[in-house]
Motif scaffolding. Structure first.
Motif, PDB file in Angstrom:
ATOM      1  N   GLY B  32      92.864  33.277 101.629  1.00  0.00           N
ATOM      2  CA  GLY B  32      91.461  33.511 101.287  1.00  0.00           C
ATOM      3  C   GLY B  32      91.307  34.275  99.983  1.00  0.00           C
ATOM      4  N   ARG B  33      92.202  35.211  99.748  1.00  0.00           N
ATOM      5  CA  ARG B  33      92.127  35.983  98.499  1.00  0.00           C
ATOM      6  C   ARG B  33      92.529  35.111  97.309  1.00  0.00           C
ATOM      7  NH1 ARG B  33      95.222  40.924  98.391  1.00  0.00           N
ATOM      8  NH2 ARG B  33      93.732  41.430  96.742  1.00  0.00           N
ATOM      9  N   LEU B  34      93.518  34.256  97.525  1.00  0.00           N
ATOM     10  CA  LEU B  34      94.006  33.396  96.443  1.00  0.00           C
ATOM     11  C   LEU B  34      92.929  32.394  96.009  1.00  0.00           C
ATOM     12  CD1 LEU B  34      96.708  33.025  94.944  1.00  0.00           C
ATOM     13  CD2 LEU B  34      97.361  31.374  96.688  1.00  0.00           C
ATOM     14  N   THR B  35      92.121  31.954  96.949  1.00  0.00           N
ATOM     15  CA  THR B  35      91.184  30.859  96.695  1.00  0.00           C
ATOM     16  C   THR B  35      89.727  31.313  96.644  1.00  0.00           C
ATOM     17  OG1 THR B  35      91.038  30.385  99.070  1.00  0.00           O
ATOM     18  CG2 THR B  35      92.738  29.209  97.821  1.00  0.00           C
ATOM     19  N   SER B  36      89.480  32.607  96.624  1.00  0.00           N
ATOM     20  CA  SER B  36      88.095  33.071  96.794  1.00  0.00           C
ATOM     21  C   SER B  36      87.184  32.615  95.660  1.00  0.00           C
ATOM     22  CB  SER B  36      88.054  34.597  96.941  1.00  0.00           C
ATOM     23  OG  SER B  36      88.532  35.216  95.767  1.00  0.00           O
ATOM     24  N   ALA B  37      87.680  32.572  94.428  1.00  0.00           N
ATOM     25  CA  ALA B  37      86.819  32.159  93.312  1.00  0.00           C
ATOM     26  C   ALA B  37      86.463  30.674  93.435  1.00  0.00           C
ATOM     27  CB  ALA B  37      87.515  32.428  91.977  1.00  0.00           C
ATOM     28  N   TYR B  38      87.407  29.879  93.898  1.00  0.00           N
ATOM     29  CA  TYR B  38      87.139  28.451  94.119  1.00  0.00           C
ATOM     30  C   TYR B  38      86.130  28.272  95.252  1.00  0.00           C
ATOM     31  CZ  TYR B  38      88.040  23.631  95.678  1.00  0.00           C
ATOM     32  OH  TYR B  38      87.911  22.325  96.080  1.00  0.00           O
ATOM     33  N   ALA B  39      86.307  29.007  96.342  1.00  0.00           N
ATOM     34  CA  ALA B  39      85.407  28.877  97.495  1.00  0.00           C
ATOM     35  C   ALA B  39      83.983  29.290  97.145  1.00  0.00           C
ATOM     36  CB  ALA B  39      85.934  29.707  98.658  1.00  0.00           C
ATOM     37  N   ALA B  40      83.835  30.074  96.074  1.00  0.00           N
ATOM     38  CA  ALA B  40      82.499  30.522  95.662  1.00  0.00           C
ATOM     39  C   ALA B  40      81.781  29.504  94.781  1.00  0.00           C
ATOM     40  CB  ALA B  40      82.615  31.855  94.917  1.00  0.00           C
ATOM     41  N   THR B  41      82.465  28.456  94.355  1.00  0.00           N
ATOM     42  CA  THR B  41      81.839  27.517  93.412  1.00  0.00           C
ATOM     43  C   THR B  41      80.828  26.612  94.106  1.00  0.00           C
ATOM     44  OG1 THR B  41      83.531  25.791  93.717  1.00  0.00           O
ATOM     45  CG2 THR B  41      83.922  27.436  91.979  1.00  0.00           C
ATOM     46  N   ARG B  42      79.882  26.143  93.327  1.00  0.00           N
ATOM     47  CA  ARG B  42      78.904  25.191  93.840  1.00  0.00           C
ATOM     48  C   ARG B  42      79.589  23.896  94.272  1.00  0.00           C
ATOM     49  NH1 ARG B  42      73.820  23.627  90.178  1.00  0.00           N
ATOM     50  NH2 ARG B  42      75.468  22.614  88.983  1.00  0.00           N
TER      51      ARG B  42
END
Lengths: 215, 215
Positions: B32-42
């Motif tokens: 979750g920490r590794l991918t958090s910026a991706y998961a936040a994308t539209r």
């Protein structure tokens, strides 16, 4: 207030020093590739090579190169960076750094070997030799820095000792966009550094990624 | 012309997948920490979560997230990414990806186990199972891609096999500014990747460093 600062080079795969030196090529190939953007800066050319022509890059790489030299009141380094391991039996050996080392401050050399007297050099550098903990030598260096910052210069194992001990306020890593595949690893055992420090990254025209952890 | 593309996450210390899963927390904390910026994308919210509200970040992270889904005509993945290792004895198991997997193309699953028939899914995805070399499965996938690109989706060991074989035209690494200290290492044995590819790096508002090797 004194801050404890580290400036390092690293490759994209996290190698902060190189291990490909040979008798024929004592610097190895990798070190030049790791540091090429720094060596191209105007600051490096002026401060290290004595080139007063004004040549060299002047962008983000140069800003960081210049910042490296600013506001330092004392330096700490490992024995290998001083050069103590190279001629261990020569009591007159004064290290790698020439008659006028580029520090101009007290420099505390961490060593487990027998005590040595301080070595005053030209230009304001005096080498002191200490067998003590990172915290204790840092307390002494902070006192000597007179309100300026203390730099932990290297090598990588010394830097990692200070990072793991939580003693570092600012870690700047000049990350070359290359995959070395060999060398000394920087990041091991530093899990969670981003939880105690803020991370800021910028990319220079050279492709160098400047990653700074600060608190 | 078909290009072979890889999109990966990695931490600053070069871990591209995580190894902290437990029975209680099957994803672990690190993913979750590794991918958090991706998961936040539209794009992630729309394409993966089905959120049509338009919420999500729209900067550089989102541009890369959107590009991930564009122009792919076939996919290659390892057996573990499909899920083949999880229920090896169930001939009816159709993998982790649900009734309508997010690929919409032929997907070639590399496996050393006994041959399986293709599995057609809703939405245009068909899983094919192959026991062959990276070069051979790539030739087949390229034929199936009809002039579009082929993506090597993962996992890390499959990706590394293709990189080491020199088969990859574009490697995009979404580098989270975190030090994980554990996981699966991306960069080992890839020395000199910058000599065969051009490297371009950009920093997103999230602090994510997008590093792209292309040729």
């Amino acid at each position: 207030m004194t801050r404890v600062r580290i400036d390092l080079f690293a490759s994209l795969d996290g190698y902060a020093s190189t291990t490909d030196a040979t008798d024929e090529n004592p610097m190895g190939e990798d070190w030049g590739r790791l540091t090429s953007a720094y060596a191209a800066t105007r600051t490096f050319r002026q401060r290290v090579l004595g080139d007063t022509s004004g040549a060299g890059t002047t962008g983000l790489d140069d800003q960081h190169a210049a910042a490296h030299f600013e506001g330092i009141g004392a330096e700490i380094m490992g024995a290998a960076m001083f050069g103590l391991h190279s001629f261990p039996d020569d009591p007159d050996w004064k290290g790698w750094w020439g008659d006028e080392p580029p520090f101009g401050t007290p420099v505390y050399v961490l060593t487990h070997t027998a005590p040595r007297d301080p070595i005053p050099m030209q230009g304001g550098t005096t080498f002191h030799f200490r067998s003590t903990t990172p915290a204790d030598v840092l307390a002494e260096a902070t006192g000597a820095a007179g309100g300026l910052d203390v730099r932990v210069g290297g090598g990588v194992s010394t830097v990692r000792d200070f990072l793991r001990a939580g003693l570092v306020d600012e870690l700047h890593v000049m990350t070359a966009p290359i995959v070395l595949g060999r060398g000394t690893r920087l990041w091991d055992d530093l899990r969670g550094l981003e939880l105690t420090h803020t991370v800021h990254s910028e990319v220079a025209d050279s492709g160098t990624i400047h990653v700074t952890f600060s608190r």
